[in-house]
Design a protein around this motif. Structure first.
Motif, short mmCIF file in Angstrom:
data_model
loop_
_atom_site.label_atom_id
_atom_site.label_comp_id
_atom_site.label_asym_id
_atom_site.label_seq_id
_atom_site.Cartn_x
_atom_site.Cartn_y
_atom_site.Cartn_z
N ASN A 87 0.76 -0.84 -0.05
CA ASN A 87 -0.35 -0.04 0.09
C ASN A 87 0.67 1.37 -0.39
OD1 ASN A 87 -2.71 -1.20 0.22
ND2 ASN A 87 -1.58 -2.34 1.50
N ALA A 88 1.98 1.15 0.63
CA ALA A 88 2.84 2.68 0.77
C ALA A 88 3.43 2.66 -0.79
CB ALA A 88 4.08 2.35 1.18
N VAL A 89 3.98 1.12 -1.38
CA VAL A 89 4.55 1.80 -2.79
C VAL A 89 3.78 1.64 -3.97
CG1 VAL A 89 5.67 0.43 -4.87
CG2 VAL A 89 6.30 0.05 -2.50
N ALA A 90 2.29 1.53 -3.44
CA ALA A 90 1.24 1.65 -4.76
C ALA A 90 0.51 3.59 -4.46
CB ALA A 90 -0.06 0.65 -4.37
N PHE A 91 0.41 3.88 -3.01
CA PHE A 91 0.52 5.45 -2.93
C PHE A 91 0.85 5.89 -3.32
CE2 PHE A 91 -0.83 8.98 -0.31
CZ PHE A 91 -1.49 8.86 -0.72
N LEU A 92 2.55 5.65 -2.93
CA LEU A 92 3.38 6.86 -3.95
C LEU A 92 3.71 6.82 -5.24
CD1 LEU A 92 6.32 6.31 -1.24
CD2 LEU A 92 4.93 8.00 -1.21
N LEU A 93 3.48 5.45 -5.81
CA LEU A 93 3.13 5.53 -7.00
C LEU A 93 1.92 6.60 -7.75
CD1 LEU A 93 4.14 1.78 -8.21
CD2 LEU A 93 5.60 4.13 -8.57
N ALA A 170 1.46 -4.52 -6.05
CA ALA A 170 1.72 -2.47 -5.96
C ALA A 170 0.90 -1.89 -6.92
CB ALA A 170 3.25 -2.03 -5.77
N GLY A 171 0.91 -2.67 -8.09
CA GLY A 171 0.77 -2.26 -9.65
C GLY A 171 -1.02 -1.87 -9.34
N TYR A 172 -1.50 -3.13 -9.29
CA TYR A 172 -3.33 -2.89 -9.37
C TYR A 172 -3.44 -2.33 -7.93
CZ TYR A 172 -7.35 -5.51 -8.46
OH TYR A 172 -8.97 -5.82 -8.18
#
Length: 294
Positions: A87-93, A170-172
């Motif tokens: 969720n951290a990586v996904a939100f930053l992306l 993360a991409g999803y």
């Protein structure tokens, strides 16, 4: 009399449209689920044509199975790190790819692509990367961290599993967060800018509170997928080395199909289902309390 005559046509119309779906749901979901509960009270080995009732003996064995609870504890650790990191990586992306960056749609598609790869294939690809590519680069560049395969080390094998999971999901989750960012009212952000709020203040005081529904969905999905991980676990580490990465789903499968103790395996699966359902329902309940209206 008129009302008595009206309800029957309405019922017929509803059954006409919902009947096939309801029938499929009952036969595919409800009946197998109830039959599975029945099997938890038997000593069936998964092959024999007959079995006997042992009632609640299997549930007693579940709570006495130390390996099951060890694998469940390892799964909790895995779920914690994957939920946080995904969720951290996904939100930053999502933040970085929702600011009008040139070619951002291409980047979005690229980050989403790993989610389309099947778990078995994904695990085999990363098994080759960890065992060959990283080792080759570590030896050539003299990097001790990659001087040997992570999959051969009980500690690093766990983190290899976490890395692959983050890379896959993360991409999803990023797509869901992008949808949430796009739903944040622009007039609210513009009013905050006029009042002198900087980017950090707008993110902390406005964007994050309005993004709570997206966080609830993403955390729910990552919790569910984390607890039920099996395919990547099987193809990447096979539960090794020395069962150091054997997640609870793999343990349940081996108990039911490899140890030929289907009744006990089914009981462990039911206990796992109840534990995961309780955790996810609590997450949704407390998440809903944090929601705010725009």
């Amino acid at each position: 009399m008129i009302r008595e005559k009206e309800w029957w046509p309405r019922l017929q119309n509803r059954l006409l449209f919902t009947g096939p779906t309801l029938f499929a749901f009952i036969t595919v979901m409800i009946v197998p689920f109830l039959y599975g509960i029945y099997l938890t009270m038997t000593n069936w080995d998964g092959i024999a044509t007959s079995h006997t009732l042992v009632w609640f003996d299997n549930y007693t064995k579940v709570f006495q199975d130390k390996v099951f609870w060890q694998s469940f504890g390892l799964t909790l650790k895995y779920v914690f790190f994957t939920v946080v990191l995904v969720n951290a990586v996904a939100f930053l992306l999502a933040l970085g790819l929702s600011r009008g960056l040139k070619g951002q749609n291409l980047f979005r598609a690229g980050f989403f692509l790993p989610n389309l790869v099947g778990g078995i294939v994904l695990g085999l690809i990363w098994q080759f990367i960890f065992s060959n590519v990283f080792v080759f680069l570590g030896e050539k560049a003299n990097i001790p961290l990659f001087s040997y395969s992570w999959l051969a080390d009980p500690e690093k094998a766990f983190w290899a599993l976490v890395v692959v999971t983050v890379w896959q999901y993360a991409g999803y989750m990023m797509v869901i967060y992008i949808a949430g960012l796009m739903s944040v009212p622009h007039d609210v952000l513009e009013a905050a800018s006029i009042d002198g709020a900087n980017r950090w203040t707008k993110l902390r005081r406005m964007i994050l509170p309005l993004m709570v529904p997206s966080f609830i969905v993403c955390i729910f999905l990552t919790l569910q997928r984390g607890f039920m991980v099996y395919d990547v676990n099987l193809s990447l580490t096979k539960g090794g080395p020395f069962k150091s990465t054997e997640m609870v789903s793999m343990h349940v499968y081996e108990k039911a199909f490899l140890s030929r103790d289907y009744g006990l395996g089914q009981a462990e699966a039911l206990v796992l289902f109840l534990l995961v359902a309780a955790i996810t329902l609590l997450q949704v309940y407390f998440g809903k309390k944090m929601e705010v209206e725009a």
